[in-house]
Design an enzyme around this catalytic site. Sequence first.
Site, PDB file in Angstrom:
ATOM      1  N   HIS A  65       0.884  -1.178   0.000  1.00 56.67           N
ATOM      2  CA  HIS A  65       0.000   0.000   0.000  1.00 56.67           C
ATOM      3  C   HIS A  65       0.920   1.225   0.000  1.00 56.67           C
ATOM      4  O   HIS A  65       1.689   1.422  -0.942  1.00 56.67           O
ATOM      5  CB  HIS A  65      -0.917  -0.113   1.220  1.00 56.67           C
ATOM      6  CG  HIS A  65      -2.075   0.833   1.259  1.00 56.67           C
ATOM      7  ND1 HIS A  65      -2.370   1.720   0.260  1.00 56.67           N
ATOM      8  CD2 HIS A  65      -3.034   1.026   2.203  1.00 56.67           C
ATOM      9  CE1 HIS A  65      -3.456   2.413   0.589  1.00 56.67           C
ATOM     10  NE2 HIS A  65      -3.869   2.009   1.776  1.00 56.67           N
ATOM     11  N   HIS A 125      -2.176  -2.365  -9.784  1.00 53.89           N
ATOM     12  CA  HIS A 125      -3.132  -1.742  -8.870  1.00 53.89           C
ATOM     13  C   HIS A 125      -4.397  -2.586  -8.854  1.00 53.89           C
ATOM     14  O   HIS A 125      -4.778  -3.127  -9.888  1.00 53.89           O
ATOM     15  CB  HIS A 125      -3.458  -0.308  -9.330  1.00 53.89           C
ATOM     16  CG  HIS A 125      -4.035   0.533  -8.255  1.00 53.89           C
ATOM     17  ND1 HIS A 125      -5.365   0.504  -7.944  1.00 53.89           N
ATOM     18  CD2 HIS A 125      -3.452   1.395  -7.391  1.00 53.89           C
ATOM     19  CE1 HIS A 125      -5.572   1.340  -6.941  1.00 53.89           C
ATOM     20  NE2 HIS A 125      -4.435   1.885  -6.578  1.00 53.89           N
ATOM     21  N   ASP A 164       2.910   5.373  -6.827  1.00 52.28           N
ATOM     22  CA  ASP A 164       4.146   5.260  -6.046  1.00 52.28           C
ATOM     23  C   ASP A 164       5.396   5.102  -6.904  1.00 52.28           C
ATOM     24  O   ASP A 164       6.511   5.155  -6.387  1.00 52.28           O
ATOM     25  CB  ASP A 164       4.055   4.054  -5.106  1.00 52.28           C
ATOM     26  CG  ASP A 164       3.136   4.353  -3.951  1.00 52.28           C
ATOM     27  OD1 ASP A 164       3.123   5.507  -3.515  1.00 52.28           O
ATOM     28  OD2 ASP A 164       2.437   3.434  -3.496  1.00 52.28           O
TER      29      ASP A 164
HETATM   30  N1  CMC Z   1       4.928  -7.063 -10.374  1.00 52.46           N
HETATM   31  C1  CMC Z   1       4.808  -8.267 -10.990  1.00 52.46           C
HETATM   32  N2  CMC Z   1       3.666  -8.957 -11.074  1.00 52.46           N
HETATM   33  C2  CMC Z   1       2.572  -8.411 -10.515  1.00 52.46           C
HETATM   34  C3  CMC Z   1       2.608  -7.166  -9.861  1.00 52.46           C
HETATM   35  C4  CMC Z   1       3.836  -6.485  -9.817  1.00 52.46           C
HETATM   36  N3  CMC Z   1       3.937  -5.298  -9.217  1.00 52.46           N
HETATM   37  N4  CMC Z   1       1.375  -6.865  -9.396  1.00 52.46           N
HETATM   38  C5  CMC Z   1       0.592  -7.895  -9.743  1.00 52.46           C
HETATM   39  N5  CMC Z   1       1.314  -8.825 -10.425  1.00 52.46           N
HETATM   40  C6  CMC Z   1       0.809 -10.059 -11.027  1.00 52.46           C
HETATM   41  C7  CMC Z   1       0.537 -11.117  -9.959  1.00 52.46           C
HETATM   42  O1  CMC Z   1       1.663 -11.920  -9.719  1.00 52.46           O
HETATM   43  C8  CMC Z   1      -0.595 -11.872 -10.592  1.00 52.46           C
HETATM   44  O2  CMC Z   1      -0.067 -12.691 -11.595  1.00 52.46           O
HETATM   45  P1  CMC Z   1      -0.677 -14.158 -11.847  1.00 52.46           P
HETATM   46  O3  CMC Z   1      -2.065 -13.901 -12.354  1.00 52.46           O
HETATM   47  O4  CMC Z   1       0.235 -14.778 -12.851  1.00 52.46           O
HETATM   48  O5  CMC Z   1      -0.668 -14.847 -10.514  1.00 52.46           O
HETATM   49  C9  CMC Z   1      -1.410 -10.790 -11.305  1.00 52.46           C
HETATM   50  O6  CMC Z   1      -0.449  -9.756 -11.608  1.00 52.46           O
HETATM   51  C10 CMC Z   1      -2.528 -10.207 -10.463  1.00 52.46           C
HETATM   52  O7  CMC Z   1      -1.991  -9.796  -9.216  1.00 52.46           O
HETATM   53  P2  CMC Z   1      -2.844  -9.698  -7.880  1.00 52.46           P
HETATM   54  O8  CMC Z   1      -1.933  -9.818  -6.705  1.00 52.46           O
HETATM   55  O9  CMC Z   1      -4.013 -10.640  -7.949  1.00 52.46           O
HETATM   56  O10 CMC Z   1      -3.410  -8.231  -7.987  1.00 52.46           O
HETATM   57  P3  CMC Z   1      -3.998  -7.403  -6.806  1.00 52.46           P
HETATM   58  O11 CMC Z   1      -5.032  -6.516  -7.391  1.00 52.46           O
HETATM   59  O12 CMC Z   1      -4.424  -8.279  -5.674  1.00 52.46           O
HETATM   60  O13 CMC Z   1      -2.739  -6.555  -6.302  1.00 52.46           O
HETATM   61  C11 CMC Z   1      -1.231  -4.799  -5.828  1.00 52.46           C
HETATM   62  C12 CMC Z   1      -2.607  -5.178  -6.430  1.00 52.46           C
HETATM   63  C13 CMC Z   1      -1.075  -3.269  -5.848  1.00 52.46           C
HETATM   64  C14 CMC Z   1      -1.157  -5.289  -4.374  1.00 52.46           C
HETATM   65  C15 CMC Z   1      -0.121  -5.480  -6.672  1.00 52.46           C
HETATM   66  O14 CMC Z   1      -0.191  -5.044  -8.027  1.00 52.46           O
HETATM   67  C16 CMC Z   1       1.287  -5.232  -6.101  1.00 52.46           C
HETATM   68  O15 CMC Z   1       1.719  -5.962  -5.201  1.00 52.46           O
HETATM   69  N6  CMC Z   1       2.023  -4.189  -6.635  1.00 52.46           N
HETATM   70  C17 CMC Z   1       3.314  -3.839  -6.118  1.00 52.46           C
HETATM   71  C18 CMC Z   1       3.155  -3.009  -4.864  1.00 52.46           C
HETATM   72  C19 CMC Z   1       2.697  -1.589  -5.175  1.00 52.46           C
HETATM   73  O16 CMC Z   1       3.208  -0.930  -6.069  1.00 52.46           O
HETATM   74  N7  CMC Z   1       1.720  -1.108  -4.372  1.00 52.46           N
HETATM   75  C20 CMC Z   1       1.215   0.243  -4.486  1.00 52.46           C
HETATM   76  C21 CMC Z   1      -0.221   0.281  -4.851  1.00 52.46           C
HETATM   77  S1  CMC Z   1      -0.730   1.918  -5.370  1.00 52.46           S
HETATM   78  C22 CMC Z   1      -0.684   2.854  -3.975  1.00 52.46           C
HETATM   79  C23 CMC Z   1      -1.782   2.568  -3.057  1.00 52.46           C
HETATM   80  O17 CMC Z   1      -2.957   2.797  -3.406  1.00 52.46           O
HETATM   81  O18 CMC Z   1      -1.475   2.130  -1.931  1.00 52.46           O
END
Ligand code: CMC
Length: 429
Positions: free
Chosen positions: A268, A307, A363
């Site tokens: 986050h 995201h 971010d």
């Molecule tokens: N790098 C590589 N792969 C990713 C990433 C990433 N940053 N984010 C998601 N994926 C992949 C994930 O491995 C999954 O792949 P697969 O379908 O093959 O298993 C797919 O994309 C879907 O991911 P998810 O975890 O189901 O997606 P989510 O909506 O639950 O997660 C997130 C959203 C923000 C937690 C995630 O994208 C992440 O961990 N990003 C990196 C951390 C980050 O930058 N966070 C800041 C968010 S914006 C600021 C805020 O609002 O706080």
Amino acid sequence: MTKQTLTITDNRTGQTYEIPVQHDTIRAMDLRQIKVKEDDFGLMTYDPGYKNTASTTSTITYISGSKGILEYRGYPIEQVAGSASFLEVAYLILFGELPTREQLAEWENSIRFHTLIHENMKELFEAFRYDAHPMGMLISSVAALSTYYPEAKDVLDAENRLLQIKRLIAKMPTLAAFAYRFSMGFPVNYPDNELSYAGNFLNMMFKMVEPKYRPDPALERALDILFILHADHEQNAGTTAMRVIGSTLADPYSAVAGAAAALYGPRHGGANEAVLEMLAEIGDVKNVPSYIERVKKGEFRLMGFGHRVYKNYDPRARIIKQAADDVFAVTGANPLLDIALELERIALEDDYFVSRKLYPNVDFYSGIIYQAMGLPSSMFPVMFAIPRTVGWLAQWQELLLDPEQAIARPRQVYLGECKRQYVPIDERG
Ligand code: CMC
């Protein structure tokens, strides 16, 4: 006219149910009537991480994840970030309309009036270990403020609520700057109420021995824009924490501490700190392709990418990229920017990221700007928490005024052992 209902057939019983659909949503409680036996609990939905559950109606922030749109009270983020000041946007988010000139002046004055914190709070900061993380200090100190304002517990009184809202918006930058100054071993700076919200924050952070701190106008405006971009983002984890805690009628200082704790995590608001660590680890543009390969193998995630809601370019990231140019014109370029640009370029062409709709989020670039401004990465989540306090408070107030809201208390699907006999310790295998 088409019927706004959903017809469900329960194949376990053959029975059919007609459920109203409003705003493309069905009410989870309407499923409860679906039972096999009369004494069944009734059907529930299972939604870990609330991926497809609306916990509230809201009139504050609109996001279209597929189109990459963000609006505060209907105003596009590009317009407010381009023209308004942070306190003007705070007024809009909290009260629903843009302020007139008089309303804005009165609002700014009322925030200025509350920027000081009780002197005893300095002892609280002194009690931390010399290397304490400023976000831990911010979370603890905002929680501690609840003990200074016990009347804040009266959350159902509108006038009292407004007073605490003003105090929190005014004092968060002071707590944040105190946390930074203590963590650096510097004496604290008191607020300078002649300065703007962002200008005063820079003063409390960076003033050394000069009698009057004069913020660089370009940095002051860039910071104001960053604050605007982070002011609200509907039902993210921090805001949900704020609403969950608020639903128990806890005081807003305790609720903001909980929301800030949720914001602290690397998935986050801690992500921009993680982005900088990642860019430093990559170290050179030539290492970007091999780093991307490791991300694709699932070794780790590309921080600042992806995201839950945006499946398109995060509109805040676009605005931040522009603000970065203004900051670098004053501070000189941040060498990590080249690595970030190359990461973005390669990722946006790569099928792994394209097929999963992973784009840079807010971010990805904010940390690079904060670093150029002279902030250590430990301050990045703190920089997120200051403006987000406005959104938390607006959402908290909306919750308290919503007659449909109740204490947040989700259900679970129990999959553990069924009733069994206790085994005395000597008889266990
Ligand atoms: N790098 C590589 N792969 C990713 C990433 C990433 N940053 N984010 C998601 N994926 C992949 C994930 O491995 C999954 O792949 P697969 O379908 O093959 O298993 C797919 O994309 C879907 O991911 P998810 O975890 O189901 O997606 P989510 O909506 O639950 O997660 C997130 C959203 C923000 C937690 C995630 O994208 C992440 O961990 N990003 C990196 C951390 C980050 O930058 N966070 C800041 C968010 S914006 C600021 C805020 O609002 O706080």
